[in-house]
Design an enzyme around this catalytic site. Structure first.
Site, mmCIF file in Angstrom:
data_model
loop_
_atom_site.group_PDB
_atom_site.id
_atom_site.type_symbol
_atom_site.label_atom_id
_atom_site.label_comp_id
_atom_site.label_asym_id
_atom_site.label_seq_id
_atom_site.Cartn_x
_atom_site.Cartn_y
_atom_site.Cartn_z
ATOM 1 N N ASN A 13 0.833 -1.209 0.000
ATOM 2 C CA ASN A 13 0.000 0.000 0.000
ATOM 3 C C ASN A 13 0.865 1.255 0.000
ATOM 4 O O ASN A 13 0.361 2.352 0.227
ATOM 5 C CB ASN A 13 -0.886 0.025 1.244
ATOM 6 C CG ASN A 13 -1.873 -1.128 1.255
ATOM 7 O OD1 ASN A 13 -2.382 -1.515 0.212
ATOM 8 N ND2 ASN A 13 -2.124 -1.682 2.425
ATOM 9 N N HIS A 44 -14.304 -2.042 5.054
ATOM 10 C CA HIS A 44 -13.181 -2.722 5.709
ATOM 11 C C HIS A 44 -13.578 -3.312 7.078
ATOM 12 O O HIS A 44 -14.465 -2.789 7.762
ATOM 13 C CB HIS A 44 -12.050 -1.702 5.902
ATOM 14 C CG HIS A 44 -10.775 -2.287 6.399
ATOM 15 N ND1 HIS A 44 -10.359 -2.173 7.716
ATOM 16 C CD2 HIS A 44 -9.817 -2.988 5.762
ATOM 17 C CE1 HIS A 44 -9.197 -2.769 7.850
ATOM 18 N NE2 HIS A 44 -8.843 -3.279 6.682
ATOM 19 N N SER A 84 -10.824 -0.830 -0.697
ATOM 20 C CA SER A 84 -9.495 -1.415 -0.526
ATOM 21 C C SER A 84 -9.235 -2.666 -1.348
ATOM 22 O O SER A 84 -8.103 -2.967 -1.696
ATOM 23 C CB SER A 84 -9.243 -1.721 0.948
ATOM 24 O OG SER A 84 -10.192 -2.649 1.421
ATOM 25 N N ASP A 144 -14.175 6.820 4.864
ATOM 26 C CA ASP A 144 -12.819 6.325 5.107
ATOM 27 C C ASP A 144 -12.008 6.495 3.819
ATOM 28 O O ASP A 144 -12.288 5.845 2.804
ATOM 29 C CB ASP A 144 -12.923 4.843 5.521
ATOM 30 C CG ASP A 144 -11.566 4.248 5.890
ATOM 31 O OD1 ASP A 144 -10.535 4.744 5.387
ATOM 32 O OD2 ASP A 144 -11.549 3.266 6.657
ATOM 33 N N HIS A 168 -7.413 4.658 1.288
ATOM 34 C CA HIS A 168 -6.715 4.345 0.037
ATOM 35 C C HIS A 168 -6.751 5.479 -0.985
ATOM 36 O O HIS A 168 -6.299 5.309 -2.113
ATOM 37 C CB HIS A 168 -7.285 3.056 -0.573
ATOM 38 C CG HIS A 168 -7.042 1.878 0.321
ATOM 39 N ND1 HIS A 168 -5.873 1.147 0.293
ATOM 40 C CD2 HIS A 168 -7.794 1.345 1.311
ATOM 41 C CE1 HIS A 168 -5.923 0.195 1.214
ATOM 42 N NE2 HIS A 168 -7.084 0.295 1.849
ATOM 43 N N GLU A 203 -16.330 3.847 2.199
ATOM 44 C CA GLU A 203 -14.939 4.188 1.865
ATOM 45 C C GLU A 203 -14.971 5.035 0.600
ATOM 46 O O GLU A 203 -15.923 4.950 -0.174
ATOM 47 C CB GLU A 203 -14.130 2.908 1.613
ATOM 48 C CG GLU A 203 -14.037 2.012 2.843
ATOM 49 C CD GLU A 203 -13.259 0.726 2.591
ATOM 50 O OE1 GLU A 203 -12.400 0.694 1.688
ATOM 51 O OE2 GLU A 203 -13.534 -0.259 3.298
ATOM 52 N N LYS A 248 -0.360 3.966 4.474
ATOM 53 C CA LYS A 248 -0.463 3.489 3.086
ATOM 54 C C LYS A 248 0.311 4.463 2.196
ATOM 55 O O LYS A 248 1.539 4.458 2.238
ATOM 56 C CB LYS A 248 -1.933 3.314 2.737
ATOM 57 C CG LYS A 248 -2.602 2.356 3.748
ATOM 58 C CD LYS A 248 -3.997 1.990 3.425
ATOM 59 C CE LYS A 248 -4.724 1.356 4.605
ATOM 60 N NZ LYS A 248 -4.133 0.109 5.094
HETATM 61 C C1 LIG Z 1 -10.387 1.163 4.330
HETATM 62 C C2 LIG Z 1 -9.439 0.882 5.456
HETATM 63 N N1 LIG Z 1 -9.649 1.479 6.640
HETATM 64 C C3 LIG Z 1 -8.832 1.252 7.683
HETATM 65 C C4 LIG Z 1 -7.753 0.414 7.581
HETATM 66 C C5 LIG Z 1 -6.873 0.157 8.763
HETATM 67 O O1 LIG Z 1 -5.814 1.050 8.762
HETATM 68 P P1 LIG Z 1 -4.476 0.701 9.585
HETATM 69 O O2 LIG Z 1 -3.693 -0.243 8.747
HETATM 70 O O3 LIG Z 1 -3.836 2.039 9.782
HETATM 71 O O4 LIG Z 1 -4.938 0.103 10.875
HETATM 72 C C6 LIG Z 1 -7.488 -0.214 6.364
HETATM 73 C C7 LIG Z 1 -6.311 -1.106 6.238
HETATM 74 O O5 LIG Z 1 -6.112 -1.843 5.346
HETATM 75 C C8 LIG Z 1 -8.359 0.019 5.272
HETATM 76 O O6 LIG Z 1 -8.168 -0.587 4.100
#
Ligand SMILES: Cc1ncc(COP(=O)(O)O)c(C=O)c1O
Length: 389
Positions: free
Chosen positions: A51, A137, A185, A210, A213, A181, A243
């Site tokens: 990522n 996620h 992801s 969120d 990405h 999101e 990421k």
């Molecule tokens: C959409 C999304 N939110 C949150 C997270 C979690 O983030 P972190 O890796 O900082 O815990 C991820 C991790 O892959 C993600 O894809």
């Protein structure tokens, strides 16, 4: 007593099941990774699985930023922010993020997982309702479960389905939260944002997006997708540093009032040690690089577009991708594992993504394009894919 399950039997049978269904996961220690090339068993593999979209994880400015912050502030933050762990450097990073996202304020969290599991239960409880995209996620799903609110999953990116659910249930609940999101992801597609903003207003729901990405890759300054279409209308914008920004940790970009509320209510903020100074120093350097090295962003977008187009036109493969995350859909887990293996043999580090990370029957190879790649890497990967399929 005899009817109690033996713990060893339980673990053995679970592992056997995972293995038989192609779902067993294991750790894989790498010998090193530099500029997108992974070394394992002495063999270099071009990494199409990370990522680290902008290739910042080993950027000298991040390493220098981390060193300087550590020398000045020490290794650990020593406590949570609300105890003695609140350092001036945390506030500097929060101001930089608020400016990048065009919001009044920002609040840091230990990780994206901690942010989602802390924020969602702060906003909603037993008398409330949450509407969540089916492909959200795991950290969002876990935040919803912790909240104890009633929740409904709507079909991925299907706002007609979301509206039906809002029509049918919204009025029965005190508060409503829609959570999505901006770039998904595992599918790499994007949320239909303007329609969503319209729905949110019509049904009096809070909106949380969120951008894990999208940060760094999208937007004129790398601010993500949301700022372009009106960050004001989104109550909570979440992003991560782990990421595209090459570091670790997460943030939310919010109003001043929401920040005040969250730092009083989000348990994963209140009861967890503040991010260490070195991590903050690296994150600050990464945010600065978004402005100083915009060519990283354009490179990722151009290469990703090349990959998506060639997958469709040359290999006849369908991908839902609209971003740097480009899944090649396979279907069953064993076939996804075999394809990953053939790509490894051809010199590429890729991972098969299997349930429960993705829905049953949608196992895939998740390719992610980064600024470390060249056009030659992408073309060679396409050739290896066409041989392995
Ligand atoms: C959409 C999304 N939110 C949150 C997270 C979690 O983030 P972190 O890796 O900082 O815990 C991820 C991790 O892959 C993600 O894809």
């Amino acid at each position: 007593m005899d009817s109690f399950e033996n713990i060893t039997d339980f673990i053995d049978s679970e592992l056997r099941f995972q293995n038989e269904t192609g779902l067993l996961r294991s750790l894989f220690p790498l010998e090193g990774s530099q500029r997108g090339v992974i070394k394992t068993n002495g063999k270099p593999l071009v990494d199409f699985s990370s990522n680290d979209y902008l290739g910042l994880a080993d950027h000298p400015a991040l390493i220098e930023g981390a060193k300087k912050a550590m020398e000045k502030w020490g290794m650990g933050a020593r406590a949570s922010r609300l105890m003695s762990g609140d350092l001036e450097i945390h506030h500097r990073l929060e101001s930089a993020i608020a400016a990048l996202k065009g919001k009044e304020a920002s609040l840091l969290f230990g990780s994206g997982y901690l942010a989602n599991t802390g924020i969602i239960p702060s906003l909603c409880g037993r008398n409330d309702v949450i509407y969540s995209d089916r492909l959200n996620h795991a950290s969002i799903v876990d935040g919803i479960l912790l909240s104890r609110a009633r929740f409904y999953r709507f079909r991925h990116n299907d706002l007609n389905h979301l509206e039906d659910l809002l029509k049918n249930h919204r009025s029965r609940y005190r508060r409503a939260l829609i959570v999505v999101e901006s770039v998904y992801s595992m599918d790499g597609d994007q949320v239909p944002i303007s329609e969503l903003l319209e729905l949110r207003g019509r049904y009096g729901a809070m909106l949380m997006i969120d951008e894990a990405h999208a940060i760094g890759v999208f937007g004129t300054k790398g601010e993500g997708i949301i700022s372009q279409t009106g960050a004001d209308a989104v109550d909570v914008i979440l992003g991560t540093f782990g990421k595209a920004l090459g570091g670790y940790g997460a943030f939310v970009a919010v109003s001043n009032r929401m920040k005040q509320f969250l730092l009083n209510r989000a348990r994963t903020f209140i009861f967890s040690t503040a991010l260490p100074p070195a991590v903050i120093g690296a994150n600050l350097a990464a945010v600065k690089l978004l402005e100083e090295e915009p060519e990283r962003r354009s490179r990722v977008c151009e290469l990703a577009s090349e990959l998506r187009q060639a997958l469709k036109e040359d290999l006849g493969l369908n991908t839902p991708s609209e971003s740097q995350i480009v899944p090649v859909m396979v279907g069953d887990s064993q076939s996804a594992l075999s394809l990953a293996e053939s790509l490894w043999d051809a010199g590429f580090f890729v991972k098969a993504i299997r349930p429960p990370t993705v829905p049953e029957g949608t196992a895939r190879i998740r390719l992610s394009v980064t600024a470390n790649h060249s056009l030659k890497d992408v073309r060679q990967l396409l050739e290896a894919l066409s041989n392995g399929l």
